[in-house]
Design a protein around this motif. Structure first.
Motif, mmCIF file in Angstrom:
data_model
loop_
_atom_site.group_PDB
_atom_site.id
_atom_site.type_symbol
_atom_site.label_atom_id
_atom_site.label_comp_id
_atom_site.label_asym_id
_atom_site.label_seq_id
_atom_site.Cartn_x
_atom_site.Cartn_y
_atom_site.Cartn_z
ATOM 1 N N LEU A 98 -0.550 -1.345 -4.984
ATOM 2 C CA LEU A 98 0.012 -1.349 -6.321
ATOM 3 C C LEU A 98 1.497 -1.048 -6.178
ATOM 4 N N LEU A 99 2.333 -1.998 -6.601
ATOM 5 C CA LEU A 99 3.775 -1.808 -6.486
ATOM 6 C C LEU A 99 4.380 -1.557 -7.855
ATOM 7 N N ALA A 100 4.999 -0.403 -7.999
ATOM 8 C CA ALA A 100 5.705 -0.016 -9.218
ATOM 9 C C ALA A 100 7.131 -0.533 -9.076
ATOM 10 N N ASN A 101 7.359 -1.758 -9.516
ATOM 11 C CA ASN A 101 8.639 -2.421 -9.287
ATOM 12 C C ASN A 101 9.677 -2.038 -10.348
ATOM 13 N N LYS A 102 10.914 -2.298 -10.013
ATOM 14 C CA LYS A 102 12.079 -2.022 -10.849
ATOM 15 C C LYS A 102 12.337 -0.516 -10.955
ATOM 16 N N CYS A 103 12.080 0.183 -9.860
ATOM 17 C CA CYS A 103 12.263 1.638 -9.853
ATOM 18 C C CYS A 103 13.721 2.038 -10.015
ATOM 19 N N THR A 130 9.058 0.286 -5.870
ATOM 20 C CA THR A 130 9.913 -0.682 -5.196
ATOM 21 C C THR A 130 11.001 -1.147 -6.158
ATOM 22 N N SER A 131 12.022 -1.730 -5.581
ATOM 23 C CA SER A 131 13.024 -2.458 -6.346
ATOM 24 C C SER A 131 13.335 -3.716 -5.552
ATOM 25 N N VAL A 132 12.793 -4.829 -6.002
ATOM 26 C CA VAL A 132 13.071 -6.091 -5.317
ATOM 27 C C VAL A 132 14.560 -6.387 -5.418
ATOM 28 N N LYS A 133 15.130 -6.134 -6.574
ATOM 29 C CA LYS A 133 16.561 -6.392 -6.785
ATOM 30 C C LYS A 133 17.425 -5.631 -5.788
ATOM 31 N N GLU A 134 17.096 -4.367 -5.558
ATOM 32 C CA GLU A 134 17.866 -3.526 -4.639
ATOM 33 C C GLU A 134 17.329 -3.576 -3.203
#
Length: 179
Positions: A98-103, A130-134
């Motif tokens: 489970l990925l909590a994205n946009k952290c 996680t932060s895919v953007k970062e």
């Protein structure tokens, strides 16, 4: 033995705009990802996927946007759909992070305690932010999932229970801190 002998299929599912496509694009640039095929699925509203979509998957990532509570609650439906349609050859559920994205964004719509409880109650292998953007925790999270897949392929008949615990990737990566 051909080069595809060790190819694993990893599903990436969740609601629209949680970062699935960006995750796959970011991760596919990594050098060791050539042995893993990622398939993205999900829509604005929850829609169950067909068994054909899930077929041959070795693991799954379910993503949600930490700033959007609806994407978090829909994660339960994504996990139930996955578990009803796909198991390992030994009958166990496939490893699923489970990925909590946009952290990197705030405010969060859910707390870490809520995510932790949710992950454990729904049989996830574990969770992390996680932060895919970062590009935060992407390769590290996928490494954890790959490690679990490799263990499952070696110990095919052993039951490897999932705990749903928070995965602290800080010990595996450099000194950055997310959130």
């Amino acid at each position: 033995m051909g080069s595809r002998d060790h190819l694993f299929k990893v599903l990436v599912v969740g609601d629209a705009a949680v970062g699935k496509t960006s995750l796959v694009q970011r991760y596919s640039q990594d050098s060791f990802s050539k042995h893993y095929k990622s398939t993205v699925g999900g829509q604005e509203r929850f829609t169950s996927m067909t068994r054909l979509y899930y077929r041959d998957a070795s693991a799954c990532v379910i993503m949600f946007d930490v700033t959007n509570a609806t994407t978090f609650s829909n994660s339960q439906r994504w996990k139930q759909d996955l578990d009803s349609k796909l198991t390992l050859p030994n009958g166990e559920p496939v490893p699923c992070l489970l990925l909590a994205n946009k952290c990197d964004l705030s405010p969060w719509a859910v707390s870490r305690d809520q995510i932790d409880r949710f992950s454990k109650e729904n049989g996830f292998t574990g969770w992390t932010e996680t932060s895919v953007k970062e590009n935060k925790n992407i390769n590290e999270a996928m490494s954890v999932l790959i490690e679990k897949m490799m263990r499952n392929s070696r110990e095919d008949i052993l039951s490897l229970s999932t705990k749903g615990d928070y995965i602290n990737l800080q010990t595996k990566s450099s000194s950055w801190s997310c959130c």
